[in-house]
Write a protein that holds these residues in place. Sequence first.
Motif, PDB file in Angstrom:
ATOM      1  N   ARG A  93       3.867  -2.330  19.254  1.00 55.58           N
ATOM      2  CA  ARG A  93       3.360  -1.546  20.389  1.00 55.58           C
ATOM      3  C   ARG A  93       2.081  -0.798  20.028  1.00 55.58           C
ATOM      4  O   ARG A  93       1.267  -0.501  20.900  1.00 55.58           O
ATOM      5  CB  ARG A  93       4.425  -0.570  20.875  1.00 55.58           C
ATOM      6  N   ALA A  94       1.915  -0.494  18.747  1.00 54.86           N
ATOM      7  CA  ALA A  94       0.702   0.204  18.296  1.00 54.86           C
ATOM      8  C   ALA A  94      -0.372  -0.785  17.843  1.00 54.86           C
ATOM      9  O   ALA A  94      -1.387  -0.383  17.294  1.00 54.86           O
ATOM     10  CB  ALA A  94       1.040   1.151  17.151  1.00 54.86           C
ATOM     11  N   ALA A  95      -0.136  -2.077  18.046  1.00 50.65           N
ATOM     12  CA  ALA A  95      -1.075  -3.143  17.671  1.00 50.65           C
ATOM     13  C   ALA A  95      -1.271  -3.230  16.162  1.00 50.65           C
ATOM     14  O   ALA A  95      -2.378  -3.435  15.658  1.00 50.65           O
ATOM     15  CB  ALA A  95      -2.418  -2.959  18.384  1.00 50.65           C
ATOM     16  N   THR A  96      -0.174  -3.091  15.427  1.00 48.79           N
ATOM     17  CA  THR A  96      -0.199  -3.284  13.980  1.00 48.79           C
ATOM     18  C   THR A  96       1.093  -3.976  13.577  1.00 48.79           C
ATOM     19  O   THR A  96       1.867  -4.402  14.430  1.00 48.79           O
ATOM     20  CB  THR A  96      -0.430  -1.942  13.236  1.00 48.79           C
ATOM     21  N   ASP A  97       1.334  -4.131  12.290  1.00 46.33           N
ATOM     22  CA  ASP A  97       2.563  -4.786  11.837  1.00 46.33           C
ATOM     23  C   ASP A  97       2.933  -4.301  10.441  1.00 46.33           C
ATOM     24  O   ASP A  97       2.234  -3.495   9.846  1.00 46.33           O
ATOM     25  CB  ASP A  97       2.421  -6.313  11.862  1.00 46.33           C
ATOM     26  N   LYS A  98       4.047  -4.836   9.916  1.00 42.41           N
ATOM     27  CA  LYS A  98       4.578  -4.373   8.637  1.00 42.41           C
ATOM     28  C   LYS A  98       3.656  -4.640   7.456  1.00 42.41           C
ATOM     29  O   LYS A  98       3.776  -3.981   6.422  1.00 42.41           O
ATOM     30  CB  LYS A  98       5.964  -4.966   8.389  1.00 42.41           C
ATOM     31  N   SER A  99       2.718  -5.552   7.586  1.00 44.11           N
ATOM     32  CA  SER A  99       1.760  -5.781   6.487  1.00 44.11           C
ATOM     33  C   SER A  99       0.807  -4.597   6.327  1.00 44.11           C
ATOM     34  O   SER A  99       0.131  -4.482   5.312  1.00 44.11           O
ATOM     35  CB  SER A  99       0.961  -7.066   6.715  1.00 44.11           C
ATOM     36  N   GLN A 100       0.771  -3.717   7.321  1.00 40.44           N
ATOM     37  CA  GLN A 100      -0.107  -2.543   7.288  1.00 40.44           C
ATOM     38  C   GLN A 100       0.639  -1.263   6.893  1.00 40.44           C
ATOM     39  O   GLN A 100       0.071  -0.173   6.946  1.00 40.44           O
ATOM     40  CB  GLN A 100      -0.766  -2.346   8.663  1.00 40.44           C
ATOM     41  N   LEU A 101       1.919  -1.386   6.508  1.00 31.81           N
ATOM     42  CA  LEU A 101       2.685  -0.208   6.108  1.00 31.81           C
ATOM     43  C   LEU A 101       2.045   0.467   4.898  1.00 31.81           C
ATOM     44  O   LEU A 101       1.646  -0.194   3.940  1.00 31.81           O
ATOM     45  CB  LEU A 101       4.131  -0.576   5.771  1.00 31.81           C
ATOM     46  N   LEU A 102       1.974   1.785   4.952  1.00 32.31           N
ATOM     47  CA  LEU A 102       1.422   2.571   3.859  1.00 32.31           C
ATOM     48  C   LEU A 102       2.527   3.180   3.000  1.00 32.31           C
ATOM     49  O   LEU A 102       2.479   3.116   1.774  1.00 32.31           O
ATOM     50  CB  LEU A 102       0.530   3.694   4.409  1.00 32.31           C
ATOM     51  N   THR A 103       3.505   3.777   3.659  1.00 33.32           N
ATOM     52  CA  THR A 103       4.601   4.422   2.940  1.00 33.32           C
ATOM     53  C   THR A 103       5.864   4.418   3.794  1.00 33.32           C
ATOM     54  O   THR A 103       5.787   4.423   5.025  1.00 33.32           O
ATOM     55  CB  THR A 103       4.215   5.862   2.526  1.00 33.32           C
ATOM     56  N   VAL A 104       7.008   4.388   3.122  1.00 36.13           N
ATOM     57  CA  VAL A 104       8.306   4.366   3.789  1.00 36.13           C
ATOM     58  C   VAL A 104       9.256   5.305   3.037  1.00 36.13           C
ATOM     59  O   VAL A 104       9.269   5.306   1.806  1.00 36.13           O
ATOM     60  CB  VAL A 104       8.897   2.931   3.817  1.00 36.13           C
ATOM     61  N   GLN A 105      10.018   6.082   3.798  1.00 41.50           N
ATOM     62  CA  GLN A 105      11.072   6.903   3.217  1.00 41.50           C
ATOM     63  C   GLN A 105      12.397   6.407   3.780  1.00 41.50           C
ATOM     64  O   GLN A 105      12.545   6.298   5.003  1.00 41.50           O
ATOM     65  CB  GLN A 105      10.905   8.396   3.569  1.00 41.50           C
ATOM     66  N   ILE A 106      13.332   6.132   2.884  1.00 43.23           N
ATOM     67  CA  ILE A 106      14.644   5.634   3.288  1.00 43.23           C
ATOM     68  C   ILE A 106      15.683   6.674   2.896  1.00 43.23           C
ATOM     69  O   ILE A 106      15.737   7.113   1.746  1.00 43.23           O
ATOM     70  CB  ILE A 106      14.953   4.280   2.621  1.00 43.23           C
ATOM     71  N   TYR A 107      16.485   7.057   3.885  1.00 39.90           N
ATOM     72  CA  TYR A 107      17.557   8.023   3.661  1.00 39.90           C
ATOM     73  C   TYR A 107      18.876   7.274   3.746  1.00 39.90           C
ATOM     74  O   TYR A 107      19.231   6.747   4.801  1.00 39.90           O
ATOM     75  CB  TYR A 107      17.496   9.138   4.713  1.00 39.90           C
ATOM     76  N   LEU A 108      19.610   7.201   2.636  1.00 37.76           N
ATOM     77  CA  LEU A 108      20.902   6.517   2.569  1.00 37.76           C
ATOM     78  C   LEU A 108      22.016   7.549   2.493  1.00 37.76           C
ATOM     79  O   LEU A 108      21.927   8.501   1.715  1.00 37.76           O
ATOM     80  CB  LEU A 108      20.983   5.655   1.310  1.00 37.76           C
ATOM     81  N   VAL A 130       3.704  -4.704   0.036  1.00 37.35           N
ATOM     82  CA  VAL A 130       4.775  -3.708  -0.024  1.00 37.35           C
ATOM     83  C   VAL A 130       4.182  -2.302  -0.023  1.00 37.35           C
ATOM     84  O   VAL A 130       3.207  -2.032  -0.718  1.00 37.35           O
ATOM     85  CB  VAL A 130       5.689  -3.928  -1.251  1.00 37.35           C
ATOM     86  N   PRO A 131       4.750  -1.414   0.786  1.00 37.94           N
ATOM     87  CA  PRO A 131       4.241  -0.044   0.830  1.00 37.94           C
ATOM     88  C   PRO A 131       4.821   0.788  -0.315  1.00 37.94           C
ATOM     89  O   PRO A 131       5.721   0.340  -1.029  1.00 37.94           O
ATOM     90  CB  PRO A 131       4.795   0.467   2.165  1.00 37.94           C
ATOM     91  N   THR A 132       4.318   2.006  -0.468  1.00 40.71           N
ATOM     92  CA  THR A 132       5.015   2.939  -1.348  1.00 40.71           C
ATOM     93  C   THR A 132       6.346   3.241  -0.684  1.00 40.71           C
ATOM     94  O   THR A 132       6.482   3.121   0.543  1.00 40.71           O
ATOM     95  CB  THR A 132       4.222   4.241  -1.543  1.00 40.71           C
ATOM     96  N   ARG A 133       7.345   3.607  -1.506  1.00 44.80           N
ATOM     97  CA  ARG A 133       8.670   3.802  -0.923  1.00 44.80           C
ATOM     98  C   ARG A 133       9.470   4.794  -1.748  1.00 44.80           C
ATOM     99  O   ARG A 133       9.377   4.818  -2.970  1.00 44.80           O
ATOM    100  CB  ARG A 133       9.413   2.464  -0.892  1.00 44.80           C
ATOM    101  N   ALA A 134      10.230   5.608  -1.062  1.00 46.43           N
ATOM    102  CA  ALA A 134      11.195   6.492  -1.708  1.00 46.43           C
ATOM    103  C   ALA A 134      12.534   6.295  -1.017  1.00 46.43           C
ATOM    104  O   ALA A 134      12.592   6.146   0.202  1.00 46.43           O
ATOM    105  CB  ALA A 134      10.759   7.947  -1.591  1.00 46.43           C
ATOM    106  N   THR A 135      13.597   6.263  -1.801  1.00 47.52           N
ATOM    107  CA  THR A 135      14.944   6.164  -1.251  1.00 47.52           C
ATOM    108  C   THR A 135      15.754   7.317  -1.817  1.00 47.52           C
ATOM    109  O   THR A 135      15.825   7.481  -3.032  1.00 47.52           O
ATOM    110  CB  THR A 135      15.605   4.820  -1.630  1.00 47.52           C
ATOM    111  N   VAL A 136      16.333   8.095  -0.933  1.00 40.06           N
ATOM    112  CA  VAL A 136      17.125   9.252  -1.364  1.00 40.06           C
ATOM    113  C   VAL A 136      18.462   9.260  -0.631  1.00 40.06           C
ATOM    114  O   VAL A 136      18.600   8.680   0.450  1.00 40.06           O
ATOM    115  CB  VAL A 136      16.384  10.584  -1.093  1.00 40.06           C
ATOM    116  N   GLN A 137      19.427   9.919  -1.230  1.00 39.26           N
ATOM    117  CA  GLN A 137      20.712  10.092  -0.577  1.00 39.26           C
ATOM    118  C   GLN A 137      20.636  11.321   0.318  1.00 39.26           C
ATOM    119  O   GLN A 137      20.077  12.349  -0.070  1.00 39.26           O
ATOM    120  CB  GLN A 137      21.818  10.276  -1.611  1.00 39.26           C
TER     121      GLN A 137
END
Length: 159
Positions: A93-108, A130-137
């Motif tokens: 919807r923003a005219a971009t895609d996952k190849s343009q990801l910069l960073t992701v935070q995942i909360y598990l 692949v973007p930068t990524r952090a995964t935390v509980q």
Amino acid sequence: MRVKVIILQSHVHRLLLPRRKGVSRRLVWRLCLFLNSNLHNMIKRFDIGTRMSQMVVHNGTVYLAGQVAKDTNQEIEGQTRQVLEAIDALLARAATDKSQLLTVQIYLVDMADFDGMNRAWDAWVPVGHVPTRATVQASLARSEWKLEIVATAALPDAK
């Protein structure tokens, strides 16, 4: 960006030339650059609610709110796939895609789900982008959610 400015320039020329003979190309060019930069810096919000927007675009960057699974009966891989599909849909919807990801935070909720989440993630994320990524509980707002993902991406022409 140059293509946008040229298209904008032709529209501005059509607006100005009939009214004022002798409008310089330099003036039109400066006006186009000014308009283009101001349009680029506008804040655009998507799916605005009372507490938050699902997505905000500003200055060539796309910010997504935390995304969670709709079908909470699924295990971690299914919930992760749902969330990643929701991210794909918002980015489109923003005219971009996952190849343009910069960073992701995942909360598990449970770190025991880390491997299952990574299986779905690895199948989804584009190799070489692949973007930068952090995964935390973390504890989430609803107990049936197994994860929440927040993402930030660039618009393709914002380099």
